[in-house]
Design a protein around this motif. Structure first.
Motif, PDB file in Angstrom:
ATOM      1  N   GLN A   1      45.075  45.131  47.213  1.00  0.00           N
ATOM      2  CA  GLN A   1      45.586  46.100  46.631  1.00  0.00           C
ATOM      3  C   GLN A   1      47.112  45.203  46.213  1.00  0.00           C
TER       4      GLN A   1
ATOM      5  N   THR B   1      36.922  48.663  37.163  1.00  0.00           N
ATOM      6  CA  THR B   1      36.913  46.980  37.126  1.00  0.00           C
ATOM      7  C   THR B   1      36.615  46.454  35.671  1.00  0.00           C
TER       8      THR B   1
ATOM      9  N   ASN C   1      44.116  42.910  41.661  1.00  0.00           N
ATOM     10  CA  ASN C   1      43.302  42.757  42.832  1.00  0.00           C
ATOM     11  C   ASN C   1      43.134  43.931  43.783  1.00  0.00           C
TER      12      ASN C   1
ATOM     13  N   GLY D   1      37.748  43.047  42.216  1.00  0.00           N
ATOM     14  CA  GLY D   1      37.482  43.263  43.578  1.00  0.00           C
ATOM     15  C   GLY D   1      37.017  44.691  43.914  1.00  0.00           C
ATOM     16  N   ARG D   2      37.421  45.013  45.212  1.00  0.00           N
ATOM     17  CA  ARG D   2      36.993  46.259  45.628  1.00  0.00           C
ATOM     18  C   ARG D   2      37.802  47.037  46.764  1.00  0.00           C
ATOM     19  N   LYS D   3      38.427  48.171  46.735  1.00  0.00           N
ATOM     20  CA  LYS D   3      39.415  48.686  47.332  1.00  0.00           C
ATOM     21  C   LYS D   3      38.568  48.858  48.589  1.00  0.00           C
ATOM     22  N   PRO D   4      39.197  48.710  49.730  1.00  0.00           N
ATOM     23  CA  PRO D   4      38.868  48.804  51.175  1.00  0.00           C
ATOM     24  C   PRO D   4      38.555  50.232  51.274  1.00  0.00           C
TER      25      PRO D   4
ATOM     26  N   THR E   1      41.170  44.487  46.151  1.00  0.00           N
ATOM     27  CA  THR E   1      40.777  43.870  47.398  1.00  0.00           C
ATOM     28  C   THR E   1      41.794  44.137  48.455  1.00  0.00           C
TER      29      THR E   1
END
Length: 233
Positions: A126, A154, A122, A228-231, A124
């Motif tokens: 981590q 992803t 995940n 997801g997407r890493k901050p 988002t």
């Protein structure tokens, strides 16, 4: 003799100049000398004070600064001057969100439960874990994924190559317990904090303990799902 010594000194200077950028390029957190503490109150002063168990008054004190500075130094946050800024609070906020997940990382059902054994990532939050169907096998554990411009890709993938003593052919540094699942992107252990910003060059970094466990639980052909997407990316 003078000319020889000068040539040697120049050569050493060039070598030293090449080594430092390589270390920084890898995202490795070099040992930081603690600078003088800032007296400035940061925009996230109260949140940071609460996280660190300090009196929450929203005002910077010498004790506040030392506590913030120690946190920054531990996780490779620069500059480590004790300022309660967005990067420091971002790391703390992520830690809070990771802790809130508990032992139910796939509560939203985003990682497939019809693939048998699968490693989930995940971005988002981590976090990564291994599940078998809907049964949690290991984790969740904090991970350090790709920074902006080097994002961990992803999608559904498979582990296609494993090398317990891999050395990067690009950066020429050890990548122990490497399990590759997408081009040059792999699970592997890294000797930095999992909360060290800005992140890796695409791999999923783990502590040595977690990377060893992943090595023992996964095999070639096992599925990996990254979402997801890493901050900050």
């Amino acid at each position: 003799m003078g000319d020889i010594r000068r040539r040697r000194a120049v050569a050493l200077g060039i070598t030293a100049g090449l080594v430092a950028p390589l270390t920084l390029a890898l995202g490795t957190a070099p040992a930081q000398a603690a600078p003088s503490c800032t007296t400035q109150t940061g925009p996230y002063q109260k949140q940071v004070e609460k996280f660190l168990g300090r009196p929450v008054d929203g005002k910077q004190s010498a004790a506040d600064c030392k506590a913030i500075q120690a946190f920054q130094t531990k996780h490779g946050i620069t500059p480590n001057a004790g300022y309660a800024g967005p990067v420091t609070w971002g790391v703390m906020d992520l830690m809070n969100k990771q802790k809130a997940v508990g032992k139910n990382p796939n509560k939203a059902g985003k990682c497939p439960v019809n693939k048998g054994r699968i490693a989930c990532v995940n971005l988002t939050l981590q976090l990564s874990w291994i599940q078998d169907g809907d049964k949690l096998v290991y984790g969740p554990v904090p991970v350090r994924t790709g920074r902006n411009g080097y994002e961990t890709r992803t999608g559904l993938k498979k582990i296609y190559w494993r090398n317990i003593d891999h050395v990067s052919s690009i950066y020429h540094v050890p990548m122990p317990y490497s399990q590759f699942f997408d081009g040059g992107q792999a699970f592997h252990s890294a000797g930095v904090s999992m909360w060290n910003p800005p992140g890796s060059h695409g791999c999923v970094n783990m502590t040595k303990t977690d990377a060893k466990k992943y090595w023992s639980l996964l095999k070639k052909g096992d599925d990996v799902y990254v979402y997801g997407r890493k901050p900050g990316t």
